[in-house]
Enzyme design. Structure first.
Site: not given
Ligand code: PEP
Length: 251
Positions: A9, A11, A95, A97, A167, A173, A213
């Site tokens: 992703n 973003k 997601h 976000e 997630e 992040g 992460s």
């Molecule tokens: C994400 O945004 O779906 C995500 C898992 O981000 P990160 O891997 O940076 O934690």
């Protein structure tokens, strides 16, 4: 056998030129890999050119979001058909976000998932608890509400196509990855929730990704777990060497 997927992703990162360069590198390493499915989700502006750059490869493309209507006066939005005709086969929905910053509810995510499936896109529906919810003991309730609300009324065959991404918001992040045991526990819980509605056979066919992460250095431990069928990756998907190392960890 459940489909394994490694999805990136991006973003709001990468211009068209940067995106083309990134997939050029990824293609060199894993362009012919189809197990796991390798998926990149660039910003809307780069979809077409990234799709062109990946034409002669097995790598798939997905949207990061879509609107639930077919078309109309929705300034700034993108429809399922627009994603499909730009080369997408998948779309990320709900997601954290989008839920936190753009007020997306389970009901809305459900409408988007229904539309994506009707249009022929595979939705990747994201669920996950915040740190506060985990620490207060509300994790299971939160996940149950998100799963039942976001996937409400999906037919059995649509459920089998749908991908779920667990997630935990506290791991996105932040550099704080869930331990393989913590992630597996929630994946098993999600599969049990699916089995209650759809039965064991369907629940066992649903791909459940972990996101939060994930890096090359922690992927092996996560992928050893029986119910972790791949990963949805943010930050590490922007670096070709990290992303391709994660793909290889799943092969
Ligand atoms: C994400 O945004 O779906 C995500 C898992 O981000 P990160 O891997 O940076 O934690």
């Amino acid at each position: 056998m459940r489909r394994k997927i490694i999805a990136g992703n991006w973003k709001m990162n990468k211009t068209v030129v940067d995106g083309q360069a990134l997939v050029g590198e990824i293609k060199k390493e894993v362009g012919k890999v189809n197990d796991p499915v390798v998926l990149v989700c660039p910003p809307f502006t780069a979809l077409t050119e990234v799709a062109m750059a990946l034409k002669d490869s097995e790598i798939q493309i997905g949207g990061q979001h879509m609107h639930e209507a077919d078309s109309g006066a929705y300034t700034g939005e993108i429809s399922a058909e627009m994603l499909l005709t730009s080369g997408c086969t998948y779309v990320i929905l709900g997601h954290s976000e989008r839920r936190a910053l753009f007020s997306e509810t389970d009901k809305l995510v459900n409408a988007k998932a229904q539309k994506a499936l009707a249009a022929g896109l595979i939705p990747i529906v994201c669920v996950g608890e915040t740190l506060e919810q985990r620490e207060s003991g509300a994790m299971e309730k939160v996940i149950e509400e998100q799963i039942s609300g976001s996937l409400d009324s999906l037919s059995e065959s649509d459920m089998k196509k749908t991908v779920i991404a667990y997630e935990p918001v506290w791991a996105i992040g932040t550099g704080k990855v869930a331990t393989p045991e913590q992630a597996e526990e929630v994946h098993v819980y999600i599969r049990r929730l699916l089995a209650k509605t759809y039965g064991d056979e369907t629940a066992n066919e649903v791909t459940i990704l972990y996101g939060g992460s994930v890096k090359a250095s922690n992927a092996d431990g996560l992928f050893e777990k029986e119910n972790i069928d791949g990963a949805l990756i943010g930050g590490a998907s922007l670096k070709a060497d990290e992303f391709t190392a994660i793909v290889k960890a799943m092969m």
